[in-house]
Design an enzyme around this catalytic site. Structure first.
Site, short mmCIF file in Angstrom:
data_model
loop_
_atom_site.label_atom_id
_atom_site.label_comp_id
_atom_site.label_asym_id
_atom_site.label_seq_id
_atom_site.Cartn_x
_atom_site.Cartn_y
_atom_site.Cartn_z
N GLU A 10 0.82 -1.23 0.00
CA GLU A 10 0.00 0.00 0.00
C GLU A 10 0.85 1.27 0.00
O GLU A 10 1.72 1.45 0.87
CB GLU A 10 -0.93 -0.01 1.23
N LYS B 243 -7.28 -0.95 11.64
CA LYS B 243 -6.66 -1.29 10.35
C LYS B 243 -5.42 -0.39 10.15
O LYS B 243 -4.37 -0.85 9.69
CB LYS B 243 -7.67 -1.09 9.22
N ASP C 74 3.74 -14.90 11.69
CA ASP C 74 2.37 -15.27 11.34
C ASP C 74 1.46 -14.06 11.60
O ASP C 74 0.99 -13.84 12.72
CB ASP C 74 1.96 -16.48 12.20
N HIS D 196 -2.01 10.85 0.47
CA HIS D 196 -2.09 9.52 -0.13
C HIS D 196 -2.00 9.64 -1.66
O HIS D 196 -1.26 8.92 -2.31
CB HIS D 196 -3.42 8.91 0.27
#
Ligand code: MEV
Length: 434
Positions: free
Chosen positions: A89, A266, A282, A379
């Site tokens: 991202e 998130k 993991d 962004h």
């Protein structure tokens, strides 16, 4: 970390984002974050032997490559870190580095752990006399732990870990009866501990059945590791009070509203997952742990909290974050080895604390952007390169297209791939007719 090394690290990181790839690798070499063989491996395209992939998973057909970047400016518990981040991202690495610099200029990051044991579960699906079951297990708890430590976890015990406790829980079946669940607490030292705790639970199945006359249904670790929490704290002074207040309000939003909490968390994981991936950990287990902990009080909420008292902005991350630095992919994957060497972490606990700190700083960066310029501007500025590539611009066209897209973004605060394609066609038409 003494002041001199800190200063040296600051110098080595200054202007890092402006360097080209070759110069970035050189800097990391100077910093001691990369070894000459790492630089060689990275420059040669990181190609790896397919037979290694076959050791990891089944039905292998090749490798999937992801970009790996380095977040800079992190000083955690007084120690500077180069943070490897494997992620697809745009803007995550840039935001982490920029926010870490802001934190370094105005304050500090401190980390610590609460508890050291992970949890294994042994389920007995239908126990009629729970009270009796619980009494028998409690009476034999020491001997059960002793057997497990001698027969299964002897290696861990030698390293200072092993089984540390047994607990019995009554869990309603939903039909009026109860199931019994035995929790095995185990300190895994520098391993993530999944294999060993599962082995211990399976080993205990037989003695528990013999002692209680009840049947064990299944054994598996729990990812809701509320017995081993990792905490990171950011403290900042002399920052714009309006901004600090907005960050506090944004934080309150994520504590009170599960819809916002999901997106907030998130953003926290934007900082954590890329480190987990690059170190071969993991990340599904950590995600499960963080989300289940976030919901453990009955309503899903943020795993971070920001407060402001008119002077000091304080942030806290507190959640399970179980990782390993030995065993499995961590040991075998050359990129994981390189990333661990870059981080210079000495233990699983230190890696976990670094992840928590980066997650908290990433969260701060997101809240700062969201409460000021909004997420789109920063962004999209970084996303423009992707759009030029996506539109199919050649090298010379890309420069003009990028400029045009930047102009549009400034004016309208938005740009899209369709616009990029349209402008590219226009550039080509003009070049052709001129
Ligand atoms: C985007 O990847 C992450 C954010 O949505 C996180 C947040 O909203 O806090 C910006």
């Amino acid at each position: 970390m003494d002041k001199q090394r800190l200063k040296q690290a600051e110098q080595l990181f200054s202007g890092f984002s402006k360097l080209n790839l070759e110069q970035r690798l050189q800097r990391l070499l100077e910093l001691g974050a990369l070894l000459p063989e790492d630089v060689h491996f990275l420059k040669s395209g990181c190609s790896m032997d397919i037979s290694l992939a076959e050791k990891f998973i089944e039905n292998v057909i090749g490798y999937f490559q992801m970009p790996i970047g380095v977040a800079t400016n992190f000083v955690i518990d007084g120690k500077p870190y180069a943070i490897p981040m494997a992620v697809e991202e745009t803007s995550i690495v840039a935001a982490a580095s920029k926010t870490a610099r802001w934190v370094r200029e105005h304050g500090s990051i401190r980390t610590y752990s609460e508890g050291s044991s992970i949890i294994g579960q042994i389920q007995l699906a239908n126990v009629k006399d729970y009270h009796k079951f619980s009494e028998v297990i409690s009476a034999h708890s020491d001997s059960l732990m002793d057997q497990a430590n001698k027969k299964v976890a002897a290696g861990l015990v030698a390293r200072g870990g092993g089984v540390t406790g047994l607990q019995v829980r009554k869990v309603p079946r939903g039909d009026g009866d109860n199931m019994a669940v035995v929790h095995v607490l185990l300190d895994p030292c520098d391993a993530m501990g999944a294999n060993i705790v599962n082995q211990v639970c399976e080993f205990l199945k037989e003695p528990i059945e013999e002692l209680t006359g009840q049947k064990v249904t299944m054994c598996i670790l729990s990812n809701l590791v509320d017995t081993k929490l990792t905490c990171a704290e950011v403290v900042m002074n002399n920052i714009n009070p309006d901004l600090a207040l907005k960050i506090k309000e944004a934080s309150l939003f994520s504590l009170q509203d599960p819809y916002r909490a999901a997106t907030n968390n998130k953003g926290v994981l934007n900082g954590i997952d890329p480190i987990l991936i690059s170190t071969g950990n993991d990340w599904r287990a950590v995600e499960a742990g963080i989300h289940s902990f976030a919901a453990s009080e009955g309503q899903y909420k943020s795993v971070t909290e920001w407060t402001y008292d008119g002077e000091t902005l304080k942030g806290l991350f507190r959640a399970p974050l179980v990782v390993g630095v030995v065993g499995g992919v961590t040991k075998l994957h050359p990129m994981a080895q390189m990333s661990l060497q870059m981080l210079g972490v000495k233990s699983a606990e230190e890696l976990s604390r670094v992840c928590a700190a980066v997650g908290l700083v990433q969260n701060l960066g997101a809240l700062r952007a969201l409460t000021t310029e909004g997420i789109i501007e920063g962004h999209m500025k970084l996303h423009i390169k992707n759009l030029t590539l996506g539109a199919g611009a050649k090298e010379k066209e890309a420069v003009i297209l990028q400029e045009k897209l930047e102009e549009i973004l400034k004016k309208t605060k938005r740009i899209s791939l369709a616009q990029a394609k349209e402008i590219l066609e226009e550039i080509r038409r003009r070049t052709f007719s001129g």
